[in-house]
Every structure is written in C-alpha cells, then in structure tokens.
Design an enzyme around this catalytic site. Sequence first.
Site, PDB file in Angstrom:
ATOM      1  N   ASP A   1      38.643  41.544  54.248  1.00 32.83           N
ATOM      2  CA  ASP A   1      38.711  41.931  52.899  1.00 32.83           C
ATOM      3  C   ASP A   1      37.304  42.660  52.370  1.00 32.83           C
ATOM      4  OD1 ASP A   1      39.295  42.609  50.034  1.00 32.83           O
ATOM      5  OD2 ASP A   1      38.432  40.229  49.900  1.00 32.83           O
TER       6      ASP A   1
ATOM      7  N   HIS B   1      36.511  37.824  45.100  1.00 32.30           N
ATOM      8  CA  HIS B   1      36.207  38.386  46.564  1.00 32.30           C
ATOM      9  C   HIS B   1      34.920  38.368  46.879  1.00 32.30           C
ATOM     10  CE1 HIS B   1      40.113  40.717  46.588  1.00 32.30           C
ATOM     11  NE2 HIS B   1      40.082  40.601  45.114  1.00 32.30           N
TER      12      HIS B   1
END
Length: 550
Positions: free
Chosen positions: A192, A365
């Site tokens: 990611d 994140h």
Amino acid sequence: MAPPVRIAALGGLGEVGMNCTAYECEGRIAVVDCGILFPNENLGVDVIAPDLSWLKERKAQVGAVFVTHGHEDHIGALPFLLRDVPVPVYAPRFALELLRGRCAEMGIAADLREVRPGDVRDLGEGSPLAVEFVSVTHSIPDACALAISTPQGTLVHTGDFKIDETPVSRRGFDLARLEALGREGVRLLLSDSTNAERPGSSLSEAAVAPGLAALFERATRRVFVACFASNIDRIQQVGQAARAEGRRVALLGRSMEQNVRLARELGYLSFAGWQGCTPEEARELPPRELCVVTTGTQGEPRSALARLARGEHPELTVEPGDLVILSSRHIPGNELAIGQVVNDLCRRGAEVVYEGGPRVHVSGHAAEDEQRRLIRTLRPERFVPIHGEYRQLSRHAAHAAAEGVAHRHLLLDGDVLELSDDGARVLPEKLPVGRVYTDREALAGEDIGALVVKDRRLLAEAGLCTVVLVVDKASGEVVRGPDLFAKGVAGFEGTEAELRGEALRAVEELSPQARADVAEVQEALRVAVRRYFRKSGGRRPTVLPVVLEL
C-alpha cells in the site's frame, strides 16, 4: 521449470481507489479486491468502476475473488463482476457482511465465504495458487494482508494497512506471521502506497480518544461528529466520549445506520444500553445530553452533514453554539466541497473543528517508516508499490530502494508483470483497462458510458446552444427561423441576430440537393454556429441543431 506467474494491474495503480489485481498461473486466475472510485466532478455519476472486460472474457479461468477488507474502493465493484463471473468470494467477516447486503440489494446471488486470519484458500482442485489471510490493522474491522503461495514463490499483497501497536479493536497487526514469512522467503511484495509521501509513522487509532474527550467535556450544547461509516473503532471512541459526559447517541445517514447496526450485531461495537436514541427522540433531548454521529466528511452534497449545514435535514437542525467535529482528513479533490459545508455550518452559528485543529483523526494507512519497517520484516526479492497515484508509487519504490530491494517494478493500470525462473519482466502488451461510469443502482446493469460523461463535462464547461429551423419538405425553403436558445453559454445575449444571420447564410449556401437532406442542413447549422462562437471569443458550447419539415 516452474510455470510463470503473471500479476495484472486492473485498477488502483495510478489512482487512489478502484483497486483490483489479478494473479494468473497455468490458466487459472485469482482476483484480489474489486473496488470503485468516487468521482470528484458532479456529472450525475455516483461511482467509477474498473473496466473488467478482460476478466469477463476469461471467466472460465477465474477461480475466486479474495477480499482484503470491506472499504468501497476494494469491494464496491464486486457486484459488477459477480453478475457475469459467478465465482466464490473469500472475505473477512465484516467485509463479507457488507458484501452480502450490497449483493442482496442488487439481486445478485453471490457465493460468499467467510475466512479468518490464518485460513488458507485456493482456486479448487489442482489450483497452482493458495492464499493465506494475515491480520493487519486499518480503519475498518478485519483487514487482512494476503500471502499467496505460487510456483514462483510466496507473494505478499498487503491490502490497506498501518502498523498500529495499540489497536482499539481486538485483532492487531500480526507482525509475527509476517516475520515468519520473511524468514521463509518472499519473492515479491506488493504494498500500500497511499501515505508514501508522509514521513514518520501514522499514529495509533487510540490517539484520537484524548482529543475527542476534551472536546466533549467542554461542549455546552449538542455535539455532531462526522466520520466514515466504516470506521467502527472511531465510532466506538465517539460513543465512549459521549458516555463519559452522559450523552445519548443518534445516527444520521443511511450508511452510518447500516454499518453501526451490522457492527453491533457482529460484536464489533457496543454502546451503553441507555445511549442509543432515534432522531425523533433526539429532538426532545436537552442539547447538553445529545451526540449525533453522521456521514458527510467529504462535503458530499446529499450527505446528512451537508443537509444539516444547509438547514435542509428533515430530522435535526444545527443551531448556534452546537459543536461540529469533522473526524476525518480532506481527501484531495474534495477541499472546495468540504469548505462549503464548513462555511454553511459556521453561518448557522456552530463551532466547527476540522483538519488542522485538535487531534480528532488519524490515518488508516502506513506512513514512510511503517512501510520501510514492513519491507525490512519481509525482506522481499522484488517490490511493486500498489494503491496510489504515480507520485506515491514512485516514492514508495524509493523507500524500497533505501531498504536494499534491488528489483523494483513500477506498474500502472494495464501492466502485467511476469515472474519466472529467469527473473521478472513487464510484458510489452498492456491489458485493455479503463473506467466504467455508473451509479449505485446500475452497478448490476449497464454503465453510463464514457461518451455520455464526456458530453456532460462539455455541457458543464461551455453550455448548450439549440438552433431550430423549419423548412418546407417539398422545396427545402426556410419557412421559419433559425431560432436560437442557449443554456449556460457565456456571451450569448446580444448576439442572437448575428448568430441567426450566420446560420441562415450557411443554409442558403447549400445546394438544392443538400438542402433536401435534413442531416446536411443540421450539420451546416452546427458548423456555422460553432464557428461563430469560436471566432468571437474562443467559446465551444455544444450545438444542437433541430430541423423540422412541414
């Protein structure tokens, strides 16, 4: 020699959202995630899905879909795929239940199968691929990374993640399992990249609690909190802050109501028995005893928060002295819409706390340090950054280089990376990928079409001018007109006579044979009017010629 493995980027590489990746080996295909992208233009389009034609053409080869977590940018387009490719879907519990409701709404009988961390699933008999689910932390329950066993070694696909050392939910980041995978050997890491440009580490979700508690403690009237409906841990912390101050909790927004109901049924969320209340009950409560949790963090015009800000919500109103907390970050592209909602709330006399104020939000994140930590943990031979725009992918690849990963592959949608005994290469031919514009109701039907969206964009930018002409069917002579009507065309007023003259001259210059052809007359009108606008000011409105025969 071991058979090669191909990784096809179908979405999410070059944009934030629309995540979809296909893994192919020996004619069998495993799909990881299938999400949507939310448009930042108001063109009558609710969502954008990836073009899944490559998968649909190979539906006999697709064995299963593996879901990392339940966010819309990872599962929102699955009904669009399952309509034509009815394969098993393996998903963690919360994502599975979200999918179950979405498929039921769209009349799709999906084969949904629950998995838990540690479970291993494959594509059926003789499958060359097997997928293990590994628990990670993110801003939604049950997020998982995938360890994919292949003839070319183990591939790790992270999904969305952060390394949260003090998670609010029961399951944490399974660093021990990932360390074990690193010791065993990881051929390729796909990770990611959303926050690759952010230095340091993301804060734990638990870091939000003190900021919320302090705001609730000093609030003298009602408190409205806007957050993502999928962030169950955030909603839990809002509920705890409200409970400490004796406030009941009302929910506004369809997705908020559905997600909270589901999370409570699954045991992921709990309020005190006295806390829950309906909007009707909320209207009767003293302001000091109410907390409202609502959708609308990104300024969506039809969201509950935007309607509250405009004074148009049928259930509740925002009044002077109320406190409104936007417990979220501004997604790039939404700043103007969010600013408008904040302005409207301030006009109503509310105090608004949002990004840049007290800590009421942390990202789900990983930032740079966490991304590099994961790379060090897994020690992959090769690296592919996923989930991000090009600058984010590029920055993440640089992090991998700094950690000593010699082989890095920067892919974009349509690219295919082939792993073989000889190494890895990006295949020269790109896959046919693109965007399907649609709305939620149409996800199980036909897409709106890129040309329609292009026309809408042109209309929004330059307006529409309609030219109406009546001609004699037998002779082709002009009986009436041309009459002109405009919507959204700058500088139209005062030019009608000149435009009419240009259009009439264009028709008169046609030969008798051409004038008898309606299509020829329409094209002449269109060209003449467009030429006038272009010469008089560089404007390019859409021109709609209408020729009627008598």
